[in-house]
Design a protein around this motif. Structure first.
Motif, PDB file in Angstrom:
ATOM      1  N   ASP A 216       0.835  -1.203   0.000  1.00  0.00           N
ATOM      2  CA  ASP A 216       0.000   0.000   0.000  1.00  0.00           C
ATOM      3  C   ASP A 216       0.865   1.246   0.000  1.00  0.00           C
ATOM      4  OD1 ASP A 216      -2.287  -1.556   0.078  1.00  0.00           O
ATOM      5  OD2 ASP A 216      -2.384  -1.552   2.301  1.00  0.00           O
ATOM      6  N   LEU A 217       1.959   1.180   0.736  1.00  0.00           N
ATOM      7  CA  LEU A 217       2.852   2.336   0.795  1.00  0.00           C
ATOM      8  C   LEU A 217       3.543   2.551  -0.541  1.00  0.00           C
ATOM      9  CD1 LEU A 217       4.503   1.821   4.311  1.00  0.00           C
ATOM     10  CD2 LEU A 217       2.658   3.386   3.693  1.00  0.00           C
ATOM     11  N   VAL A 218       3.973   1.400  -1.162  1.00  0.00           N
ATOM     12  CA  VAL A 218       4.662   1.503  -2.453  1.00  0.00           C
ATOM     13  C   VAL A 218       3.732   2.105  -3.498  1.00  0.00           C
ATOM     14  CG1 VAL A 218       5.743   0.159  -4.302  1.00  0.00           C
ATOM     15  CG2 VAL A 218       6.276  -0.353  -1.922  1.00  0.00           C
ATOM     16  N   LYS A 219       2.476   1.619  -3.506  1.00  0.00           N
ATOM     17  CA  LYS A 219       1.509   2.134  -4.472  1.00  0.00           C
ATOM     18  C   LYS A 219       1.231   3.617  -4.261  1.00  0.00           C
ATOM     19  CE  LYS A 219      -0.950  -2.233  -5.158  1.00  0.00           C
ATOM     20  NZ  LYS A 219      -2.232  -2.929  -4.973  1.00  0.00           N
ATOM     21  N   ALA A 220       1.172   4.049  -3.004  1.00  0.00           N
ATOM     22  CA  ALA A 220       0.833   5.446  -2.699  1.00  0.00           C
ATOM     23  C   ALA A 220       1.988   6.385  -2.944  1.00  0.00           C
ATOM     24  CB  ALA A 220       0.374   5.555  -1.240  1.00  0.00           C
ATOM     25  N   SER A 221       3.208   5.844  -3.061  1.00  0.00           N
ATOM     26  CA  SER A 221       4.370   6.706  -3.272  1.00  0.00           C
ATOM     27  C   SER A 221       4.477   7.071  -4.744  1.00  0.00           C
ATOM     28  CB  SER A 221       5.646   6.000  -2.805  1.00  0.00           C
ATOM     29  OG  SER A 221       6.772   6.800  -3.112  1.00  0.00           O
ATOM     30  N   LYS A 222       4.752   8.291  -5.014  1.00  0.00           N
ATOM     31  CA  LYS A 222       4.900   8.775  -6.382  1.00  0.00           C
ATOM     32  C   LYS A 222       6.328   8.551  -6.921  1.00  0.00           C
ATOM     33  CE  LYS A 222       1.415  12.370  -5.733  1.00  0.00           C
ATOM     34  NZ  LYS A 222       1.141  13.815  -5.768  1.00  0.00           N
ATOM     35  N   ASP A 223       7.217   8.120  -6.024  1.00  0.00           N
ATOM     36  CA  ASP A 223       8.619   7.989  -6.419  1.00  0.00           C
ATOM     37  C   ASP A 223       9.004   6.543  -6.781  1.00  0.00           C
ATOM     38  OD1 ASP A 223       8.961  10.714  -5.870  1.00  0.00           O
ATOM     39  OD2 ASP A 223       9.399  10.300  -3.752  1.00  0.00           O
ATOM     40  N   LEU A 224       8.119   5.585  -6.572  1.00  0.00           N
ATOM     41  CA  LEU A 224       8.459   4.176  -6.751  1.00  0.00           C
ATOM     42  C   LEU A 224       7.696   3.590  -7.924  1.00  0.00           C
ATOM     43  CD1 LEU A 224       8.434   3.079  -2.997  1.00  0.00           C
ATOM     44  CD2 LEU A 224      10.390   3.835  -4.337  1.00  0.00           C
ATOM     45  N   ASP A 225       8.349   2.650  -8.615  1.00  0.00           N
ATOM     46  CA  ASP A 225       7.668   1.960  -9.705  1.00  0.00           C
ATOM     47  C   ASP A 225       6.978   0.720  -9.153  1.00  0.00           C
ATOM     48  OD1 ASP A 225       9.686   0.116  -9.183  1.00  0.00           O
ATOM     49  OD2 ASP A 225      10.918   0.735 -10.893  1.00  0.00           O
ATOM     50  N   LYS A 226       6.484  -0.112 -10.013  1.00  0.00           N
ATOM     51  CA  LYS A 226       5.700  -1.250  -9.574  1.00  0.00           C
ATOM     52  C   LYS A 226       6.555  -2.482  -9.272  1.00  0.00           C
ATOM     53  CE  LYS A 226       1.566   0.179 -12.046  1.00  0.00           C
ATOM     54  NZ  LYS A 226       0.538  -0.184 -13.036  1.00  0.00           N
ATOM     55  N   GLY A 227       7.776  -2.302  -9.102  1.00  0.00           N
ATOM     56  CA  GLY A 227       8.653  -3.427  -8.785  1.00  0.00           C
ATOM     57  C   GLY A 227       8.529  -3.841  -7.323  1.00  0.00           C
ATOM     58  N   ILE A 228       9.482  -4.755  -6.998  1.00  0.00           N
ATOM     59  CA  ILE A 228       9.482  -5.250  -5.613  1.00  0.00           C
ATOM     60  C   ILE A 228      10.345  -4.318  -4.788  1.00  0.00           C
ATOM     61  CG2 ILE A 228      10.121  -7.174  -4.127  1.00  0.00           C
ATOM     62  CD1 ILE A 228       9.656  -9.038  -6.504  1.00  0.00           C
ATOM     63  N   TRP A 229       9.729  -3.841  -3.757  1.00  0.00           N
ATOM     64  CA  TRP A 229      10.427  -2.899  -2.866  1.00  0.00           C
ATOM     65  C   TRP A 229      10.247  -3.356  -1.436  1.00  0.00           C
ATOM     66  CZ3 TRP A 229      13.358   1.077  -4.761  1.00  0.00           C
ATOM     67  CH2 TRP A 229      13.176   1.435  -6.089  1.00  0.00           C
ATOM     68  N   GLU A 230      11.298  -3.148  -0.705  1.00  0.00           N
ATOM     69  CA  GLU A 230      11.245  -3.456   0.731  1.00  0.00           C
ATOM     70  C   GLU A 230      11.218  -2.110   1.466  1.00  0.00           C
ATOM     71  OE1 GLU A 230      13.795  -5.682   4.245  1.00  0.00           O
ATOM     72  OE2 GLU A 230      14.415  -5.886   2.150  1.00  0.00           O
ATOM     73  N   VAL A 231      10.257  -2.043   2.426  1.00  0.00           N
ATOM     74  CA  VAL A 231      10.024  -0.776   3.150  1.00  0.00           C
ATOM     75  C   VAL A 231      10.678  -0.852   4.508  1.00  0.00           C
ATOM     76  CG1 VAL A 231       8.309   0.746   4.134  1.00  0.00           C
ATOM     77  CG2 VAL A 231       7.893  -0.341   1.928  1.00  0.00           C
ATOM     78  N   SER A 232      11.330   0.244   4.881  1.00  0.00           N
ATOM     79  CA  SER A 232      11.947   0.328   6.213  1.00  0.00           C
ATOM     80  C   SER A 232      11.954   1.785   6.677  1.00  0.00           C
ATOM     81  CB  SER A 232      13.364  -0.232   6.170  1.00  0.00           C
ATOM     82  OG  SER A 232      14.171   0.552   5.277  1.00  0.00           O
ATOM     83  N   ASN A 233      12.336   1.948   7.895  1.00  0.00           N
ATOM     84  CA  ASN A 233      12.457   3.305   8.488  1.00  0.00           C
ATOM     85  C   ASN A 233      11.162   4.141   8.337  1.00  0.00           C
ATOM     86  OD1 ASN A 233      15.185   2.721   9.098  1.00  0.00           O
ATOM     87  ND2 ASN A 233      15.853   3.485   7.090  1.00  0.00           N
ATOM     88  N   ILE A 234      10.041   3.546   8.720  1.00  0.00           N
ATOM     89  CA  ILE A 234       8.739   4.247   8.598  1.00  0.00           C
ATOM     90  C   ILE A 234       8.606   5.270   9.728  1.00  0.00           C
ATOM     91  CG2 ILE A 234       6.259   3.969   8.645  1.00  0.00           C
ATOM     92  CD1 ILE A 234       6.650   1.205   7.443  1.00  0.00           C
ATOM     93  N   VAL A 235       8.179   6.494   9.348  1.00  0.00           N
ATOM     94  CA  VAL A 235       8.001   7.585  10.329  1.00  0.00           C
ATOM     95  C   VAL A 235       6.670   8.307  10.038  1.00  0.00           C
ATOM     96  CG1 VAL A 235       8.936   9.721  11.263  1.00  0.00           C
ATOM     97  CG2 VAL A 235      10.493   7.897  10.534  1.00  0.00           C
ATOM     98  N   ILE A 236       5.873   8.546  11.113  1.00  0.00           N
ATOM     99  CA  ILE A 236       4.636   9.354  10.973  1.00  0.00           C
ATOM    100  C   ILE A 236       4.614  10.416  12.061  1.00  0.00           C
ATOM    101  CG2 ILE A 236       3.361   7.392   9.988  1.00  0.00           C
ATOM    102  CD1 ILE A 236       1.947   7.182  12.730  1.00  0.00           C
TER     103      ILE A 236
END
Length: 738
Positions: free
Chosen positions: A94-114
């Motif tokens: 969901d985060l990858v899809k919502a990001s405008k900077d990432l393509d549809k590849g496989i991405w690993e998410v880390s260092n989440i901050v809100i």
């Protein structure tokens, strides 16, 4: 302001203050109770409803949740019931899809901050390292067996802050790494809707006015309960109470409080009115008693109350009334004695010339018939030289006794007077020519007998003149004196009776002259006799005096003119014309002091004249207080009740009334106190030589004392001598004129 009004006012103010205080406290307590009750009920509802929803919260899209909430909301007690989600599941994808900077590849998410103010983000599932290692063991190149194996992704749980309501915009910053170890720092914005179910009801105040709502705000805070799914809070249920019910109850309470307060106030005022009437009844009696005492009516007050102060006050009033009554009685006695002394000759006891002139005025008013006799003792000086004082006094006494006691019959009235020294006079009222001749002869016989006793042959001569109601006192006396002179020529103790009864003008000419003069108002009103305050030089009154002249510009005696006007019934018209001239004079000259207007007895007894006068005074209300209507004492004495009615009419219109030429023998002070007069004008004879006459001084001082007690202003008229005027100003009189 009356005492009763003051009591009503102060009681009303006290009642209003007590009511206002109690009302404010009552409304405040009721408001707080309703707020507490509504909040408590909302909290209980939230707790109970949350418990019922706990079994359904596993599936947050379950339609039974909304049905259950609607069932509770339909009671109308609640403004809003809202179920908000407390757990939002967010996947890495969901985060990858919502990001405008990432393509549809496989991405690993880390260092989440809100933003911590929005809520907190927790990791629900970590990535599966075992599966990754399994792929590695099978070779680095995918094959038919491992090509469909996708590495698991992390799942995060977002727990929003309770303060955030409805939709929440969540901005998440994170680091993305792809299999080629490309690292990108990016962010994603997710729109999260917290509200699962929301039911609202309108706030209705059908029976409550808006001003009441604005005046008394009711604050019902939102209550909530947390619904857990296992060990986590899955949702939060919010419940807001509807203030409409609280306002309805509070407004009903306010209306009932005001209604019962008004009823209580009315009942209290009625009770207060009855109590005040009971309380003030003795005071009203005392007030009437005080007014009666001021008018010279010395009533006794009977205590009708058990109140100690009122009983004491009643006793004080009675004591005051007794003392004032005793004072006035004493002064009345002194005045009567002084008046009798001033009006009678000290030696003979006969009335003096002042009384003769007053009695003549009565005859003019009555238009009586009769004769006036002038009698003089012959050569009294020579008799006194040859006799002792005692013998002379005895002679004069017996001579006076003959004049006083000689009568023809009871219906023929005789009034004897001693002018001074040897000069005497008699008024023979209702005597015909035959009566006067017979009476004079009787006197002659008695004079001769008196002469024999005192060895004096020529005792007295008698001159008689017929009474003429259209003449004057001086003219009639002059005729009697001329008759006396003729009697002295005839012989000793002789009599001459004049039968002349002619006027300067004949009666027909008089009638025409009087009628023409009154109809055309061809006379002049002069203003004479400046009455000034005895303690200052301020002018307080003048007298309107009518001046009438004949065709030869000779003055016409006002007494003669009035007598003829009365005979031909023109006196009322004459008084009207005089009053109109006086009113015009006051208006034109803006006169600030009082003007006395003489009225005839016929006018004040005429109802048409009274009606005309009332209308005239009503038309001139701005000057009516300066008009003083004057009537002579001997005219008032003829019909004192009619005069009393005239006074009441004039006083009601604002005019004033005066009795002039006052003598106690016409009207006693006991009668004066019942008249409610403004002014009392003493006869001028009382002020002549007052500075040397102790009897006159005592008389005037007594009159002044009584008048002050009766609130009547006493005036002294036509004071001739400077010494007399100076003495008058030193007395307690109101004003005097010269």
């Amino acid at each position: 302001m009356s005492l009763s009004k003051q009591l009503y006012l102060i009681i009303s103010l006290i009642f209003f203050m007590i009511f206002t205080g109690n009302f404010i406290i009552s409304i405040k307590n009721t408001k707080e109770y309703l707020e507490t009750e509504s909040i408590s009920k909302a909290q209980d509802t939230a707790t109970t409803l949350g418990f019922n929803l706990k079994t359904l919260i596993n599936d947050k899209n379950n339609p039974e949740i909304e049905t259950t909430i609607n069932a509770v909301s339909n009671s109308g007690f609640y403004k809003e019931i809202r179920l908000e989600d407390s757990l939002f599941t967010i996947k890495e994808s969901d985060l990858v899809k919502a990001s405008k900077d990432l393509d549809k590849g496989i991405w690993e998410v880390s260092n989440i901050v809100i933003d911590s103010n929005i809520g907190i983000l927790e990791t629900l599932t970590q990535s599966d390292d075992f599966m990754q290692e399994l792929i590695t063991l099978n070779g680095s190149v995918p094959n038919e067996e491992n090509k469909n194996i996708v590495p698991s992704e992390d799942v995060y749980t977002f727990i929003p802050n309770l303060k955030n309501k409805g939709k929440t915009s969540l901005d998440i910053k994170f680091t993305a790494t792809n299999p080629e170890n490309k690292i990108i720092e990016t962010n994603a914005t997710l729109e999260l809707n917290k509200v699962l179910v929301q039911v609202n009801r309108d706030i209705k105040f059908d029976s409550v006015p808006q001003w009441f709502i604005n005046l008394i705000p009711i604050d019902l805070g939102e209550q909530y309960t947390e619904i857990s799914d296992g060990w986590r809070t899955s949702a939060v249920l919010f419940v807001s109470a509807n203030p409409g019910e609280a306002y309805n109850k509070l407004y009903a309470q306010a209306k009932s409080s005001i209604f019962y307060s008004i009823i209580s106030f009315i009942i209290s005022i009625v009770i207060l009115y009855l109590f005040v009437q009971y309380l003030l009844k003795p005071l009203k009696i005392l007030e009437n008693s005080a007014l009666s005492i001021a008018e010279g009516k010395f009533v006794k007050v009977k205590a009708t109350s058990n109140t100690t102060e009122l009983i004491t006050l009643s006793n004080a009033f009675n004591d005051m009334s007794n003392k004032i009554e005793a004072t006035i009685t004493r002064l009345n006695t002194n005045i009567e004695n002084m008046s009798k002394k001033l009006s009678t000759d000290e030696l003979t006891g006969l009335a003096i010339r002042q009384t003769f002139e007053t009695d003549m005025k009565q005859l003019f008013i009555e238009k009586a018939k009769g004769y006036i006799l002038t009698i003089r003792i012959t050569d009294l000086g020579g008799f006194a030289k040859s006799h002792t004082s005692n013998e002379v006094n005895n002679f004069i006494k017996e001579f006076a006794n003959i004049l006083e006691t000689t009568k023809l019959s009871d219906d023929k009235k005789i009034f004897a007077y001693r002018f001074f020294g040897s000069e005497f006079a008699i008024i023979a009222k209702d005597f015909s020519n035959e009566d006067i001749v017979k009476f004079a002869n009787i006197l002659k016989d008695k004079f001769e007998k008196l002469g024999d006793k005192f060895e004096k042959k020529d005792v007295a001569h008698i001159g008689a003149a017929i009474f003429n109601p259209f003449s004057t006192t001086s003219q009639i006396l002059q005729s009697a004196n001329q008759a006396y002179e003729k009697a002295t020529i005839i012989g000793q103790n002789e009599i001459f009776i004049s039968q002349e009864n002619e006027l300067v003008k004949d009666m027909e000419s008089w009638r025409d002259f009087v009628t023409e003069t009154i109809d055309n108002a061809s006379f002049t009103v002069k203003f004479i006799g400046n009455f000034t305050r005895c303690n200052s030089d301020e002018i307080i009154m003048q007298e309107a005096f009518t001046s009438i002249k004949d065709k030869e510009n000779n003055d016409i005696p006002i007494g003669t003119f009035v007598s003829i006007a009365e005979k031909y019934e023109k006196i009322v018209d004459f008084d009207k014309k005089v009053i109109q001239k006086v009113i015009n004079y006051i208006l034109i000259n803006d006169v600030k002091y009082d003007i006395a207007i003489n009225l005839s007895l016929e006018s004040i007894n005429n109802t048409a004249f009274i009606a005309w006068l009332e209308q005239k005074l009503s038309e001139n209300k701005n000057i009516v207080s300066r008009l003083v209507f004057s009537v002579t004492a001997y005219a008032v004495a003829k019909d004192i009740n009619k005069f009393k009615f005239f006074i009441s009419q004039m006083k009601s219109l604002g005019a004033k009334v005066i009795i002039k030429r006052y003598e106690t023998r016409f009207i006693s002070l006991n009668d004066i106190k019942d008249l409610n007069l403004d002014y009392l004008r003493l006869a001028r004879e009382y002020t002549n030589d007052v500075c040397i006459d102790f009897s006159k001084q005592s008389f005037i001082e007594s009159i002044a004392e009584i008048s002050n007690l009766l609130n009547i202003k006493v005036l002294a008229e036509n004071v001739q001598k400077d010494e007399d005027f100076k003495y008058i100003k030193s007395l307690n009189l109101f004003a005097a004129s010269r």
